[in-house]
Design a protein around this motif. Structure first.
Motif, PDB file in Angstrom:
ATOM      1  N   LYS A  11      -6.808 -24.117 -10.576  1.00  0.00           N
ATOM      2  CA  LYS A  11      -6.595 -23.519  -9.263  1.00  0.00           C
ATOM      3  C   LYS A  11      -5.752 -22.256  -9.413  1.00  0.00           C
ATOM      4  O   LYS A  11      -4.780 -22.235 -10.181  1.00  0.00           O
ATOM      5  CB  LYS A  11      -5.903 -24.501  -8.330  1.00  0.00           C
ATOM      6  CG  LYS A  11      -6.741 -25.732  -7.984  1.00  0.00           C
ATOM      7  CD  LYS A  11      -5.981 -26.668  -7.064  1.00  0.00           C
ATOM      8  CE  LYS A  11      -6.819 -27.900  -6.724  1.00  0.00           C
ATOM      9  NZ  LYS A  11      -6.101 -28.842  -5.831  1.00  0.00           N
ATOM     10  N   ILE A  12      -6.111 -21.241  -8.651  1.00  0.00           N
ATOM     11  CA  ILE A  12      -5.450 -19.952  -8.825  1.00  0.00           C
ATOM     12  C   ILE A  12      -3.971 -20.009  -8.473  1.00  0.00           C
ATOM     13  O   ILE A  12      -3.162 -19.248  -9.025  1.00  0.00           O
ATOM     14  CB  ILE A  12      -6.165 -18.860  -7.997  1.00  0.00           C
ATOM     15  CG1 ILE A  12      -5.772 -17.467  -8.501  1.00  0.00           C
ATOM     16  CG2 ILE A  12      -5.907 -19.032  -6.507  1.00  0.00           C
ATOM     17  CD1 ILE A  12      -6.637 -16.356  -7.945  1.00  0.00           C
ATOM     18  N   ASN A  13      -3.575 -20.918  -7.585  1.00  0.00           N
ATOM     19  CA  ASN A  13      -2.161 -20.973  -7.220  1.00  0.00           C
ATOM     20  C   ASN A  13      -1.284 -21.506  -8.344  1.00  0.00           C
ATOM     21  O   ASN A  13      -0.059 -21.394  -8.291  1.00  0.00           O
ATOM     22  CB  ASN A  13      -1.956 -21.808  -5.949  1.00  0.00           C
ATOM     23  CG  ASN A  13      -2.184 -23.294  -6.172  1.00  0.00           C
ATOM     24  OD1 ASN A  13      -2.954 -23.701  -7.041  1.00  0.00           O
ATOM     25  ND2 ASN A  13      -1.531 -24.113  -5.363  1.00  0.00           N
ATOM     26  N   ALA A  34      -1.561 -20.417 -11.524  1.00  0.00           N
ATOM     27  CA  ALA A  34      -1.397 -19.402 -12.570  1.00  0.00           C
ATOM     28  C   ALA A  34       0.068 -19.032 -12.720  1.00  0.00           C
ATOM     29  O   ALA A  34       0.589 -18.907 -13.839  1.00  0.00           O
ATOM     30  CB  ALA A  34      -2.235 -18.167 -12.233  1.00  0.00           C
ATOM     31  N   SER A  45      -8.641 -21.835  -5.073  1.00  0.00           N
ATOM     32  CA  SER A  45      -9.824 -21.287  -5.752  1.00  0.00           C
ATOM     33  C   SER A  45      -9.777 -21.650  -7.240  1.00  0.00           C
ATOM     34  O   SER A  45      -8.770 -21.460  -7.913  1.00  0.00           O
ATOM     35  CB  SER A  45      -9.851 -19.766  -5.596  1.00  0.00           C
ATOM     36  OG  SER A  45      -9.930 -19.396  -4.237  1.00  0.00           O
ATOM     37  N   LYS A  64      -9.571 -23.008 -17.000  1.00  0.00           N
ATOM     38  CA  LYS A  64      -9.942 -23.009 -15.585  1.00  0.00           C
ATOM     39  C   LYS A  64      -9.022 -23.930 -14.792  1.00  0.00           C
ATOM     40  O   LYS A  64      -8.866 -25.116 -15.110  1.00  0.00           O
ATOM     41  CB  LYS A  64     -11.399 -23.440 -15.406  1.00  0.00           C
ATOM     42  CG  LYS A  64     -12.411 -22.474 -16.012  1.00  0.00           C
ATOM     43  CD  LYS A  64     -13.767 -22.538 -15.311  1.00  0.00           C
ATOM     44  CE  LYS A  64     -13.686 -21.938 -13.942  1.00  0.00           C
ATOM     45  NZ  LYS A  64     -15.028 -21.735 -13.315  1.00  0.00           N
ATOM     46  N   THR A 122      -4.556 -13.063 -13.437  1.00  0.00           N
ATOM     47  CA  THR A 122      -5.591 -13.948 -12.910  1.00  0.00           C
ATOM     48  C   THR A 122      -6.327 -13.300 -11.737  1.00  0.00           C
ATOM     49  O   THR A 122      -7.559 -13.378 -11.637  1.00  0.00           O
ATOM     50  CB  THR A 122      -4.978 -15.283 -12.474  1.00  0.00           C
ATOM     51  OG1 THR A 122      -4.278 -15.872 -13.586  1.00  0.00           O
ATOM     52  CG2 THR A 122      -6.038 -16.244 -12.000  1.00  0.00           C
ATOM     53  N   VAL A 123      -5.592 -12.656 -10.853  1.00  0.00           N
ATOM     54  CA  VAL A 123      -6.208 -11.964  -9.714  1.00  0.00           C
ATOM     55  C   VAL A 123      -7.067 -10.798 -10.203  1.00  0.00           C
ATOM     56  O   VAL A 123      -8.165 -10.557  -9.683  1.00  0.00           O
ATOM     57  CB  VAL A 123      -5.123 -11.479  -8.731  1.00  0.00           C
ATOM     58  CG1 VAL A 123      -5.716 -10.526  -7.690  1.00  0.00           C
ATOM     59  CG2 VAL A 123      -4.466 -12.663  -8.039  1.00  0.00           C
ATOM     60  N   ALA A 156       0.005 -14.463 -12.607  1.00  0.00           N
ATOM     61  CA  ALA A 156      -0.682 -14.368 -11.319  1.00  0.00           C
ATOM     62  C   ALA A 156      -1.435 -13.048 -11.200  1.00  0.00           C
ATOM     63  O   ALA A 156      -2.579 -12.998 -10.736  1.00  0.00           O
ATOM     64  CB  ALA A 156       0.330 -14.508 -10.181  1.00  0.00           C
ATOM     65  N   VAL A 171     -10.579 -20.955 -10.819  1.00  0.00           N
ATOM     66  CA  VAL A 171     -10.861 -19.707 -11.526  1.00  0.00           C
ATOM     67  C   VAL A 171     -10.369 -19.787 -12.969  1.00  0.00           C
ATOM     68  O   VAL A 171      -9.678 -20.727 -13.369  1.00  0.00           O
ATOM     69  CB  VAL A 171     -10.165 -18.524 -10.826  1.00  0.00           C
ATOM     70  CG1 VAL A 171     -10.622 -18.392  -9.381  1.00  0.00           C
ATOM     71  CG2 VAL A 171      -8.641 -18.665 -10.898  1.00  0.00           C
ATOM     72  N   VAL A 192      -7.809 -18.869 -15.574  1.00  0.00           N
ATOM     73  CA  VAL A 192      -6.419 -18.436 -15.665  1.00  0.00           C
ATOM     74  C   VAL A 192      -6.187 -18.010 -17.111  1.00  0.00           C
ATOM     75  O   VAL A 192      -6.177 -18.862 -18.010  1.00  0.00           O
ATOM     76  CB  VAL A 192      -5.444 -19.567 -15.268  1.00  0.00           C
ATOM     77  CG1 VAL A 192      -4.004 -19.100 -15.417  1.00  0.00           C
ATOM     78  CG2 VAL A 192      -5.723 -20.048 -13.851  1.00  0.00           C
ATOM     79  N   LEU A 224     -10.331 -12.200 -11.485  1.00  0.00           N
ATOM     80  CA  LEU A 224     -11.220 -12.683 -10.439  1.00  0.00           C
ATOM     81  C   LEU A 224     -11.842 -11.544  -9.639  1.00  0.00           C
ATOM     82  O   LEU A 224     -13.035 -11.578  -9.331  1.00  0.00           O
ATOM     83  CB  LEU A 224     -10.449 -13.609  -9.491  1.00  0.00           C
ATOM     84  CG  LEU A 224     -11.222 -14.107  -8.255  1.00  0.00           C
ATOM     85  CD1 LEU A 224     -12.391 -14.992  -8.667  1.00  0.00           C
ATOM     86  CD2 LEU A 224     -10.288 -14.848  -7.301  1.00  0.00           C
TER      87      LEU A 224
END
Length: 412
Positions: free
Chosen positions: A139-141, A143, A128, A137, A180-181, A177, A130, A132, A184
């Protein structure tokens, strides 16, 4: 000290931590096994004071709703920062110690409402695209890995080295992480649990394996997945291959999420209803697997948490996935990513958590998706009566209420 060992802590890989702790208060033997974790569970100071939940009186139902971030790390070190042996990596088809980069392969937010009678597990696709915090911006993985790499470089320059360096950098990755979550989803994360590749394999083996079902046979040399179609029981390296495969799947990461949800539903069924807590051998094996495999936030009193949630059943865990707008968003520097709308995600999350069926009974089924999204492509998998794929729910329809029995729905 960023990372410590502390008694009265237990957890597990994406949802496994929650599934385990939900029920480990059932017997005196279970409690004695929990106390055996005194020196084995690693904790990290990653939850800010404002997000920490005060402990409730012992034996009282959960008084405040809580959000738990569960991550599966593509890490080649254990919870104590020591490199995993190459023979272990080989058995897991995990490459060398230089592969992976400590990204978060799996990210699931588990919401437990006040009262503790249900739980909603919300999957977030790893690619995703997003915001960070602090990095723009991406990918969320990434972060976790971006903050970890930055902290590792800084701390190394200050003279820190070895396992201490790795665990201190891991803590900074976890904080990124979490932030960031939160950005989102609009949720405040109250607890954190992470497990690495070897830890997940050990946990799945400790509970005697998990029954899953595939629509079609698969063979993937990247993950090591080599399974026939139909129902089968997987554990150890096979279980890890099942949840990690994405090559050769039409839906890519979305199909992988469906597998993760199916596996975790099966794990819930095993732990909650297959005698794990009443079998000394199974429970001892589970505790052994947790030691050294799991990192929890420092403020999580899981013994108290387990007491507040011991009445939950596998049928009261709903699995859903955030809405997705595109699987092939071209990005400036991160390659193709998954396009998501933060506002749409926040609305979706709030709708899920305010659902009367979820809050009252933890029911699960496919919900209608906002227009223009692919949220419905990944069905919330729950423990169901048959191994047939769950049927689609018409737009605006009522989510199905699965019944916990012997098998999970088939997946791709």
């Amino acid at each position: 000290m960023l990372l410590t060992s502390r008694g009265r802590r237990i957890g597990g890989r994406v949802v496994l931590g929650v599934v385990s702790t939900l029920v480990l208060g059932a017997t005196g033997y279970a409690w004695s096994q929990l106390h055996r974790l005194d020196t084995g569970i690693v904790t990290a100071d990653v939850i800010p004071p404002a997000a920490q939940i005060p402990e409730a009186p012992t034996g009282q139902p959960l008084q405040v709703a809580q959000n738990i971030l569960l991550v599966g790390l593509d890490s080649r070190t254990d919870a104590n920062g020591n490199p995993l042996p190459q023979n272990v990596l080989d058995s897991l088809h995990a490459g060398s110690s230089d592969d992976g980069g400590s990204t978060t392969d799996t990210m699931i937010v588990v919401h437990v409402p006040a009262g503790g009678a249900a739980a909603t597990a919300i999957s977030i696709p790893r690619d995703s695209y997003v915001d960070v915090p602090g990095y723009g911006k991406h990918k969320i993985n990434s972060a976790y890995s971006r903050a970890r790499a930055s902290a590792r470089s800084h701390l190394s320059g200050q003279g820190l080295s070895g396992p201490q360096l790795e665990v201190a950098a891991d803590a900074e990755g976890a904080k990124s992480a979490i932030a960031t979550v939160e950005e989102l989803t609009g949720l405040t994360i109250n607890h954190y649990a992470a497990v690495n590749l070897a830890g997940f394999a050990a946990l799945s083996q400790a509970v005697g394996g998990v029954q899953v079902c595939l629509n079609n046979p698969v063979h993937d040399s990247y993950s090591g997945a080599n399974f026939p179609a139909g129902p089968q029981t997987l554990s150890g390296a096979q279980a890890l291959a099942f949840v990690r495969q994405r090559h050769g799947l039409a839906g890519g990461d979305l199909d992988r999420i469906a597998r993760q949800q199916a596996f975790l539903a099966g794990m819930a069924k095993n732990v909650l209803g297959a005698g794990t807590l009443t079998s000394p051998d199974k429970l001892s094996a589970l505790v052994d697997a947790l030691q050294g495999s799991v990192v929890l936030d420092k403020g999580w009193d899981v013994l108290s948490f387990a007491q507040q949630l011991h009445g939950i059943s596998s049928g009261a865990i709903a699995f859903v996935t955030i809405p997705v707008q595109s699987l092939s968003l071209a990005t400036p520097a991160d390659g193709d990513a998954v396009k998501v709308s933060p506002q749409q995600v926040k609305t979706f999350v709030q709708n899920q958590l305010s659902s009367s069926s979820v809050s009252a009974s933890g029911g699960s089924g496919e919900t209608s998706s906002p227009p223009g999204t692919n949220a419905g492509r990944v069905k919330p998998i729950a423990v169901t009566k048959s191994v047939n794929p769950p049927s689609d729910t018409p737009a605006g329809g009522t989510p199905q209420q699965p019944v916990a029995t012997n098998a999970t729905g088939c997946v791709n």
